[in-house]
Scaffold this active site. Structure first.
Site, PDB file in Angstrom:
ATOM      1  N   ARG A  90      -2.709  -6.180  -7.551  1.00 22.11           N
ATOM      2  CA  ARG A  90      -1.080  -6.809  -7.820  1.00 22.11           C
ATOM      3  C   ARG A  90      -1.132  -7.997  -9.215  1.00 22.11           C
ATOM      4  O   ARG A  90      -0.272  -8.120  -9.469  1.00 22.11           O
ATOM      5  CB  ARG A  90      -2.009  -7.394  -6.445  1.00 22.11           C
ATOM      6  CG  ARG A  90      -1.434  -6.358  -5.609  1.00 22.11           C
ATOM      7  CD  ARG A  90      -2.191  -7.952  -4.522  1.00 22.11           C
ATOM      8  NE  ARG A  90      -3.262  -7.937  -3.991  1.00 22.11           N
ATOM      9  CZ  ARG A  90      -4.140  -8.335  -3.505  1.00 22.11           C
ATOM     10  NH1 ARG A  90      -3.646  -7.991  -2.402  1.00 22.11           N
ATOM     11  NH2 ARG A  90      -5.561  -8.830  -2.858  1.00 22.11           N
TER      12      ARG A  90
ATOM     13  N   LYS B  51     -15.789  -7.711   5.896  1.00 23.96           N
ATOM     14  CA  LYS B  51     -15.408  -8.676   6.540  1.00 23.96           C
ATOM     15  C   LYS B  51     -15.137  -7.760   7.712  1.00 23.96           C
ATOM     16  O   LYS B  51     -15.663  -7.157   7.761  1.00 23.96           O
ATOM     17  CB  LYS B  51     -13.820  -8.393   5.743  1.00 23.96           C
ATOM     18  CG  LYS B  51     -13.530  -8.242   4.242  1.00 23.96           C
ATOM     19  CD  LYS B  51     -12.001  -6.940   3.811  1.00 23.96           C
ATOM     20  CE  LYS B  51     -11.681  -7.326   2.373  1.00 23.96           C
ATOM     21  NZ  LYS B  51     -10.568  -6.131   2.011  1.00 23.96           N
TER      22      LYS B  51
ATOM     23  N   SER C 293      -3.375  -7.780   3.027  1.00 21.44           N
ATOM     24  CA  SER C 293      -3.482  -7.368   3.889  1.00 21.44           C
ATOM     25  C   SER C 293      -4.190  -8.565   4.752  1.00 21.44           C
ATOM     26  O   SER C 293      -3.602  -9.314   6.346  1.00 21.44           O
ATOM     27  CB  SER C 293      -4.374  -6.335   4.819  1.00 21.44           C
ATOM     28  OG  SER C 293      -3.697  -5.102   4.035  1.00 21.44           O
TER      29      SER C 293
ATOM     30  N   HIS D 210       0.764  -1.495  -0.171  1.00 18.10           N
ATOM     31  CA  HIS D 210      -0.628   0.065  -0.520  1.00 18.10           C
ATOM     32  C   HIS D 210       0.891   1.246  -0.062  1.00 18.10           C
ATOM     33  O   HIS D 210       1.013   2.037  -0.929  1.00 18.10           O
ATOM     34  CB  HIS D 210      -0.335  -0.080   0.789  1.00 18.10           C
ATOM     35  CG  HIS D 210      -1.510  -0.900   1.253  1.00 18.10           C
ATOM     36  ND1 HIS D 210      -2.025  -1.534   2.521  1.00 18.10           N
ATOM     37  CD2 HIS D 210      -2.995  -1.206   0.068  1.00 18.10           C
ATOM     38  CE1 HIS D 210      -3.407  -2.769   2.497  1.00 18.10           C
ATOM     39  NE2 HIS D 210      -3.565  -2.731   0.580  1.00 18.10           N
TER      40      HIS D 210
END
Length: 161
Positions: free
Chosen positions: A91, A42, A129, A18
């Site tokens: 990514r 989440k 993460s 990040h």
């Protein structure tokens, strides 16, 4: 008038990937707001307040960057902050389909807001993460994957296990 970009995400926790995307964004925009988003689907490890504190500690040396949170529709937050763009990190190809859907929906909601996709450095292309939390939960080393403040906070969260 400055060029403001919004870099939204849950950042639970912020990683060096990040930070890498943030540094790339600061080359393109005068100001970048790292916007901590609600974690609808989440269950976050860190509260929004903890995430903002960790972000602020991790970016204190980056001129033009600051953390904030929002709980509204992203395009409404972007307009409120008088921003010109949404920043999203990509990514891998697997990220692209989801991110494209979100960008097109945001464009439909407000055609004046652009989405800019940036890739992290190759050394962080695998990093998430979720992966960091998984490793930390088993007391594995996340050194070099997250800022020092985050590494310390993760150790604290998982020390009882």
């Amino acid at each position: 008038m400055s060029n403001i970009a919004i870099y939204p995400g849950t950042f639970d926790p912020i990683t060096n990937g990040h930070i890498d995307v943030l540094k790339r964004t600061l080359k393109l925009f005068d100001e970048v707001i790292i916007a901590v988003a609600p974690s609808g689907k989440k269950q976050p490890l860190f509260s929004a307040e903890e995430r903002i504190a960790l972000i602020n500690e991790s970016i204190q040396d980056l001129k033009g960057a600051r953390a904030d949170s929002f709980s509204s529709l992203l395009v409404n937050y972007v307009k409120k902050m008088e921003s010109v763009a949404i920043i999203r990190g990509l990514r891998a190809v697997s990220d692209y389909e989801f991110e494209l859907q979100m960008a097109l929906m945001n464009r439909r909601l407000d055609s004046n807001i652009e989405t800019v996709f940036l890739m992290p450095s190759q050394q962080y292309i695998f990093l998430s993460s979720t992966l960091v939390k998984e490793v930390a939960s088993f007391h594995g080393s996340v050194c070099g994957l997250v800022p020092e403040a985050v590494e310390k906070a993760l150790k604290e969260k998982f020390k009882k296990q």
